[in-house]
Design an enzyme around this catalytic site. Structure first.
Site, PDB file in Angstrom:
ATOM      1  N   HIS A  81       0.819  -1.221   0.000  1.00  0.00           N
ATOM      2  CA  HIS A  81       0.000   0.000   0.000  1.00  0.00           C
ATOM      3  C   HIS A  81       0.855   1.276   0.000  1.00  0.00           C
ATOM      4  CE1 HIS A  81       0.138   0.246   4.535  1.00  0.00           C
ATOM      5  NE2 HIS A  81       0.112   1.528   4.248  1.00  0.00           N
ATOM      6  N   ASP A 105      -0.898  -7.383   1.492  1.00  0.00           N
ATOM      7  CA  ASP A 105      -0.226  -6.084   1.583  1.00  0.00           C
ATOM      8  C   ASP A 105       1.274  -6.301   1.812  1.00  0.00           C
ATOM      9  OD1 ASP A 105       0.273  -3.401   1.735  1.00  0.00           O
ATOM     10  OD2 ASP A 105      -0.609  -3.128   3.732  1.00  0.00           O
ATOM     11  N   SER A 151       3.996   2.181   8.270  1.00  0.00           N
ATOM     12  CA  SER A 151       3.672   1.103   7.344  1.00  0.00           C
ATOM     13  C   SER A 151       4.891   0.562   6.627  1.00  0.00           C
ATOM     14  CB  SER A 151       2.702   1.603   6.283  1.00  0.00           C
ATOM     15  OG  SER A 151       1.432   1.607   6.825  1.00  0.00           O
ATOM     16  N   GLY A 152       4.853  -0.728   6.370  1.00  0.00           N
ATOM     17  CA  GLY A 152       5.944  -1.381   5.662  1.00  0.00           C
ATOM     18  C   GLY A 152       7.088  -1.768   6.579  1.00  0.00           C
TER      19      GLY A 152
END
Ligand code: ARG
Length: 325
Positions: free
Chosen positions: A69, A118, A215-216
């Protein structure tokens, strides 16, 4: 013994952590430099501030695992920056290495509405050199009993409060607990939105969590018996940040191990059984294998460390010898 076990296939070690006496993320604290040597900052250079948009994790000297994402509507990805070995994004010392993205591989079945699959891989234009500040994380295979691991930690340069536009300069870290997916899916929580390819981590009462910009990045847990860490999750989503009954949701790396190996070119597609002998490094439990810096998964730093150690030992013996009258 653990010293000798760390060689070419090494991953998950924190060479700087022995120098910290304690050990945001929301509810976290500043991490000491080198605490999480596999975290990277993914940056869009023409964005204001540092340009940080997501975290990622180094799983080989030339590959970063992150969230799909992070790349929705991404443009000119080949001009983005991958910052490795940093603690403060505003004062980057000589230990920091910056790379560009050679190739972006997002999961072919990533769904941006459900956040299913994701996960994404970034191939760097040049491999990084491992050091005290730069190490690989270990990606578990199906045999690791992830739910039994503790302690687990989140880290990132994301928002320190829900809705905040301010991003910390210094890497934030926090201790979290893995929460059973069944609990996370209960009606007052995520009511079935959490998949079996996800992990749920945080606190029932909230307060400590990942947030926008994390995120990630990595969710790691210490191995049950030895002093190294497993990359068990990739920060994916959550409702708000730090809310009660709404913990962070992570993509479970264990479920994507085959996808990762195939896309790194370490395993032919379709083959899902035992890993080939050549798949070394972050995908096996560290065990004593001969040093070979040319192996794709290798991070030949600990060998240097061993050389340093013996040089010091030699010096010490010399001093002792000289003091004997
Ligand atoms: N999707 C967010 C990002 O892009 C991460 C959200 C994590 N949220 C949470 N409550 N744990 O950075």
């Amino acid at each position: 013994m653990p010293v000798l076990m760390s060689d070419a296939g090494t991953c998950g070690v924190r060479p700087m952590a022995s120098q910290h006496n304690t050990m945001r993320v929301v509810g976290g604290t500043d991490a000491q430099p080198g605490s999480w040597p596999w975290i990277v900052s993914i940056q869009v250079p023409w964005r204001r501030g540092t340009g940080h948009i997501c975290g990622g994790t180094l799983i080989s000297p030339q590959w970063v695992l992150t969230a799909a994402h992070c790349f929705i509507n991404a443009t000119y990805v080949e001009m983005w920056r991958i910052v490795v070995g940093a603690s403060s994004l505003l004062q980057m010392g000589p230990e920091v290495q910056v790379r560009n993205i050679k190739r972006l591989v997002t999961h072919e079945h990533y769904n941006n509405r459900s956040q299913r699959n994701d996960i994404a891989l970034l191939e760097l234009d040049q491999p990084v050199q491992c050091s005290y500040y730069i190490q690989l994380a270990c990606v578990p295979d199906g045999s690791l009993r992830v739910s039994e691991l503790s302690p687990c930690y989140i880290s990132g340069w994301g928002a320190m409060e829900e809705g905040s536009k301010i991003r910390p300069a210094i890497l934030q870290e926090a201790l979290v607990h893995l929460i059973d997916n069944h609990i996370c899916n209960s009606s007052q929580w995520y009511a079935g939105a959490v998949r079996n390819t996800n992990l749920c981590a945080g606190y029932q009462q909230g307060g400590i969590d990942t947030c926008q910009g994390d995120s990630g990045g990595p969710l790691v847990c210490k191995d049950r018996t030895a002093d190294y860490y497993w990359l068990v999750g990739v920060t994916s989503w959550g409702t708000g940040c730090g809310r009660a009954h709404q913990p962070g949701i992570y993509t479970s790396t264990q479920h994507y191990r085959d996808w990762i190996l195939v896309h790194m070119g370490l395993r032919p597609a379709g083959q899902t059984s035992a890993p080939p002998v050549s798949a070394s490094g972050p995908f096996q439990k560290p065990r004593p294998i001969p040093a070979d810096a040319s192996r794709p998964g290798s991070c030949p730093f600990p060998r240097n460390k061993l050389v340093d150690f013996f040089a010091l030992l030699q010096e010490l013996l010399q001093v002792i010898k000289e003091s004997e009258v």
